[in-house]
Each structure stands twice: as structure tokens, then as C-alpha cells.
Design a protein around this motif. Structure first.
Motif, PDB file in Angstrom:
ATOM      1  N   HIS A  32     -27.548  -5.015 -30.697  1.00  0.00           N
ATOM      2  CA  HIS A  32     -27.611  -5.389 -29.291  1.00  0.00           C
ATOM      3  C   HIS A  32     -29.052  -5.748 -28.959  1.00  0.00           C
ATOM      4  CE1 HIS A  32     -23.763  -3.042 -28.123  1.00  0.00           C
ATOM      5  NE2 HIS A  32     -23.877  -2.967 -29.430  1.00  0.00           N
ATOM      6  N   TYR A  34     -31.740  -6.397 -25.686  1.00  0.00           N
ATOM      7  CA  TYR A  34     -31.967  -6.208 -24.261  1.00  0.00           C
ATOM      8  C   TYR A  34     -33.387  -6.644 -23.921  1.00  0.00           C
ATOM      9  CZ  TYR A  34     -27.750  -3.360 -23.773  1.00  0.00           C
ATOM     10  OH  TYR A  34     -26.453  -2.930 -23.736  1.00  0.00           O
ATOM     11  N   ALA A  41     -34.627  -1.469 -15.259  1.00  0.00           N
ATOM     12  CA  ALA A  41     -33.718  -1.092 -16.343  1.00  0.00           C
ATOM     13  C   ALA A  41     -33.567  -2.252 -17.323  1.00  0.00           C
ATOM     14  CB  ALA A  41     -32.353  -0.732 -15.769  1.00  0.00           C
ATOM     15  N   PRO A  42     -33.229  -1.965 -18.545  1.00  0.00           N
ATOM     16  CA  PRO A  42     -32.982  -3.030 -19.522  1.00  0.00           C
ATOM     17  C   PRO A  42     -31.794  -3.886 -19.112  1.00  0.00           C
ATOM     18  CG  PRO A  42     -33.196  -0.895 -20.598  1.00  0.00           C
ATOM     19  CD  PRO A  42     -33.078  -0.638 -19.139  1.00  0.00           C
ATOM     20  N   PHE A  44     -28.933  -6.595 -20.466  1.00  0.00           N
ATOM     21  CA  PHE A  44     -28.239  -7.034 -21.671  1.00  0.00           C
ATOM     22  C   PHE A  44     -28.451  -8.528 -21.920  1.00  0.00           C
ATOM     23  CE2 PHE A  44     -25.040  -7.187 -24.857  1.00  0.00           C
ATOM     24  CZ  PHE A  44     -24.249  -8.304 -24.618  1.00  0.00           C
ATOM     25  N   ILE A  47     -24.981  -9.422 -27.928  1.00  0.00           N
ATOM     26  CA  ILE A  47     -24.593  -8.521 -29.003  1.00  0.00           C
ATOM     27  C   ILE A  47     -24.123  -9.358 -30.177  1.00  0.00           C
ATOM     28  CG2 ILE A  47     -22.325  -8.259 -27.933  1.00  0.00           C
ATOM     29  CD1 ILE A  47     -22.021  -5.600 -29.294  1.00  0.00           C
ATOM     30  N   LEU A  49     -22.048  -9.114 -33.686  1.00  0.00           N
ATOM     31  CA  LEU A  49     -21.105  -8.180 -34.296  1.00  0.00           C
ATOM     32  C   LEU A  49     -20.867  -8.397 -35.778  1.00  0.00           C
ATOM     33  CD1 LEU A  49     -18.445  -8.033 -31.470  1.00  0.00           C
ATOM     34  CD2 LEU A  49     -20.104  -6.281 -32.079  1.00  0.00           C
ATOM     35  N   LEU A  99     -26.802   3.361 -28.253  1.00  0.00           N
ATOM     36  CA  LEU A  99     -27.760   2.438 -28.831  1.00  0.00           C
ATOM     37  C   LEU A  99     -29.064   3.172 -29.089  1.00  0.00           C
ATOM     38  CD1 LEU A  99     -27.156  -0.671 -26.570  1.00  0.00           C
ATOM     39  CD2 LEU A  99     -26.247  -0.212 -28.847  1.00  0.00           C
TER      40      LEU A  99
ATOM     41  N   PHE B  34     -24.308   7.126 -21.279  1.00  0.00           N
ATOM     42  CA  PHE B  34     -25.432   7.562 -22.097  1.00  0.00           C
ATOM     43  C   PHE B  34     -26.640   7.832 -21.207  1.00  0.00           C
ATOM     44  CE2 PHE B  34     -23.157   6.276 -25.843  1.00  0.00           C
ATOM     45  CZ  PHE B  34     -22.440   5.157 -25.449  1.00  0.00           C
ATOM     46  N   ARG B  97     -20.736   2.347 -21.030  1.00  0.00           N
ATOM     47  CA  ARG B  97     -20.178   1.420 -22.002  1.00  0.00           C
ATOM     48  C   ARG B  97     -18.918   0.782 -21.460  1.00  0.00           C
ATOM     49  NH1 ARG B  97     -18.298   2.785 -28.107  1.00  0.00           N
ATOM     50  NH2 ARG B  97     -16.796   4.042 -27.000  1.00  0.00           N
ATOM     51  N   ALA B 101     -13.871  -5.391 -26.879  1.00  0.00           N
ATOM     52  CA  ALA B 101     -14.253  -5.864 -28.202  1.00  0.00           C
ATOM     53  C   ALA B 101     -15.754  -5.808 -28.419  1.00  0.00           C
ATOM     54  CB  ALA B 101     -13.746  -7.292 -28.411  1.00  0.00           C
ATOM     55  N   GLN B 102     -16.516  -6.062 -27.396  1.00  0.00           N
ATOM     56  CA  GLN B 102     -17.960  -6.127 -27.605  1.00  0.00           C
ATOM     57  C   GLN B 102     -18.689  -4.846 -27.268  1.00  0.00           C
ATOM     58  OE1 GLN B 102     -19.520  -9.604 -25.681  1.00  0.00           O
ATOM     59  NE2 GLN B 102     -18.835 -10.903 -27.336  1.00  0.00           N
ATOM     60  N   GLU B 103     -18.059  -3.966 -26.536  1.00  0.00           N
ATOM     61  CA  GLU B 103     -18.649  -2.670 -26.216  1.00  0.00           C
ATOM     62  C   GLU B 103     -20.061  -2.768 -25.681  1.00  0.00           C
ATOM     63  OE1 GLU B 103     -16.025  -0.085 -29.422  1.00  0.00           O
ATOM     64  OE2 GLU B 103     -18.184  -0.221 -29.681  1.00  0.00           O
ATOM     65  N   THR B 104     -20.251  -3.665 -24.758  1.00  0.00           N
ATOM     66  CA  THR B 104     -21.554  -3.840 -24.155  1.00  0.00           C
ATOM     67  C   THR B 104     -21.906  -2.628 -23.308  1.00  0.00           C
ATOM     68  OG1 THR B 104     -21.137  -6.207 -24.057  1.00  0.00           O
ATOM     69  CG2 THR B 104     -22.921  -5.339 -22.667  1.00  0.00           C
ATOM     70  N   GLN B 105     -23.171  -2.276 -23.316  1.00  0.00           N
ATOM     71  CA  GLN B 105     -23.637  -1.204 -22.444  1.00  0.00           C
ATOM     72  C   GLN B 105     -24.426  -1.796 -21.304  1.00  0.00           C
ATOM     73  OE1 GLN B 105     -25.602   2.131 -24.218  1.00  0.00           O
ATOM     74  NE2 GLN B 105     -24.242   2.148 -25.994  1.00  0.00           N
ATOM     75  N   TYR B 106     -24.152  -1.304 -20.117  1.00  0.00           N
ATOM     76  CA  TYR B 106     -24.866  -1.747 -18.934  1.00  0.00           C
ATOM     77  C   TYR B 106     -25.699  -0.588 -18.402  1.00  0.00           C
ATOM     78  CZ  TYR B 106     -22.023  -5.908 -19.151  1.00  0.00           C
ATOM     79  OH  TYR B 106     -21.437  -7.075 -19.579  1.00  0.00           O
ATOM     80  N   PHE B 107     -26.945  -0.905 -18.077  1.00  0.00           N
ATOM     81  CA  PHE B 107     -27.871   0.132 -17.673  1.00  0.00           C
ATOM     82  C   PHE B 107     -27.987   0.249 -16.161  1.00  0.00           C
ATOM     83  CE2 PHE B 107     -29.918   1.716 -21.495  1.00  0.00           C
ATOM     84  CZ  PHE B 107     -29.469   0.810 -22.433  1.00  0.00           C
TER      85      PHE B 107
END
Lengths: 111, 116
Positions: A32, A34, A41-42, A44, A47, A49, A99, B34, B97, B101-107
Motif C-alpha cells: 500500500h 500513502y 493523516a495519511p 491512500f 494498493i 496486489l 499496515l 487499527f 479497513r 478485494a482491495q482491503e484499503t485502509q482509511y485513516f
């Protein structure tokens, strides 16, 4: 274990290109990317895969070489808005889903 | 994109007091959240993984009794810094999270904690 990013810092003028590398001592299944601006904040970026996969996001793209356990982020024709710290992060952590970020690469773009 | 909020954005407290930080996923359900901590000019360090309805998984070196995590619902996780000390002063950021499919994490936007 943190992935290793290089370089630590990059200084560019608008319109110049940069490459940020990310490598891991462990097998990578995804990476990933960022970007974080100071005090925020970071955000996105993308990603990756699959091994060998390349993705693009405006003028920012990335590649992922699963075999070499590396990923690279390419910034072309940089803009002032690209300034910030870029982090790569493969999913890891004790639970295996969080992460784990590298130390980051600080990019400064000036006019 | 998915939105994650944190509250408060900034907190100043006296040494020895406890501080609670909330992390909410506003427009999606997050079974996993997280918690990270970031010291000035350093990377984000993962503290723990929070799963809804179960105990959090803490990273090595993070004290469970000092950093209490509760993930009571699919949209809310809280981090309580108990008996805070000046060395706990940091930028605390949560992420959620997005399952798929991509399991992106947003902060979230982060919480700046200053312990005097």
C-alpha cells in the motif's frame, strides 16, 4: 519489521520526476502507498496486489515486484501538491492485517 | 472515499490522568480498526489491531493495560491512554479497513495528545 524506503528525502522543482523505492526482507503479497502532509493523516494513493502489477493514479504510478520483494512509486511531472511524506506499507503486524510502514520518503516540490 | 473521524482532534492533559480517543467510520462498517502512534518526523508505528467484539491484538512493546482499546460496534473503536505521562505525548491515528478485494485502509485525521 519495517520495510526500507529510499531515498529518505527528495527535493524537486515542479515538472521533475522522482522514484521512491520500498523493499522488504519478508515476502510481499501486497503493498500500500500513502502520502501524508505535515500534521495531517495519511491519504491512500494505491494498493498493488499482484507481483509485477503496475497501477497509475494521475501522474503517480507504482510497480510491484513480488520476486524481488520490492515496490517503486513513480511521480512524473511533479506538482507542488505532491509535496509530503510518502509511506509504503505491506500488511503485517501481529494480527497480520495492519499496515507496517517504512520510515517514509519526504518529497519537497518547489516552483 | 470512505470517511473516518477522530475525536478529539487535540487534547492537553495533566500527567496521571486518562484520555479517551474515539475513532468512527462514518459511512461504512469496519470490522477491523487499527491504532497508530506517530512521533515528530517519524513513521507511523502500529500499536494494535482492534476487532469488533473481540480483544485487541497489541504489537510487541505496547502495554495493554496502559492503552486500552475497545471496539464496541462496527463503526466505533476507542483508545484510552491510562495514567498518561509526558512521554505518551504523540499523534495518535486510527484507520479502518474497508472490507473487499482491495482491503484499503482509511485513516482518521489524528489526535494530537500533549501530556504536561
Amino acid at each position: 519489521q519495517q520495510p526500507v524506503q529510499s531515498p529518505q528525502a527528495v527535493i524537486l522543482r515542479e515538472g521533475e520526476d522522482a522514484v521512491i523505492n520500498c523493499s522488504s526482507s519478508k515476502a510481499l503479497y501486497s503493498v500500500h502507498w500513502y502520502r501524508q502532509k505535515h500534521g495531517e493523516a495519511p491519504v491512500f494513493l494505491m494498493i498493488l496486489l499482484k507481483g509485477g502489477e503496475q497501477k497509475g493514479h494521475e501522474k503517480i504510478s507504482a510497480s510491484f515486484n513480488e520476486k524481488k520483494q520490492q515496490s517503486s512509486l513513480y511521480l512524473t511531472a511533479s506538482q507542488l501538491s505532491y509535496s509530503g511524506t510518502y509511506f509504503c506499507g505491506p500488511p503485517e503486524g501481529q494480527a497480520g492485517t495492519a499496515l507496517i510502514f517504512g520510515k517514509g520518503t519526504t518529497l519537497s516540490v518547489s516552483s | 472515499g470512505a470517511v473516518v473521524s477522530q475525536h478529539p482532534s487535540r487534547v492537553i492533559c495533566k500527567s496521571g490522568t486518562s484520555v479517551k480517543i474515539e475513532c468512527r467510520s462514518l459511512d461504512f462498517q469496519a470490522t477491523t480498526m487499527f491504532w497508530y502512534r506517530q512521533f515528530p518526523k517519524q513513521s507511523l508505528m502500529l500499536m494494535a489491531t482492534s476487532n469488533e467484539g473481540s480483544k485487541a491484538t497489541y504489537e510487541q512493546g505496547v502495554e495493554k493495560d496502559k492503552f486500552l482499546i475497545n471496539h464496541a460496534s462496527l463503526t466505533l473503536s476507542t483508545l484510552t491512554v491510562t495514567s498518561a505521562h509526558p512521554e505518551d505525548s504523540s499523534f495518535y491515528i486510527c484507520s479502518a479497513r474497508l472490507a473487499g478485494a482491495q482491503e484499503t485502509q482509511y485513516f482518521g485525521p489524528g489526535t494530537r495528545l500533549l501530556v504536561l
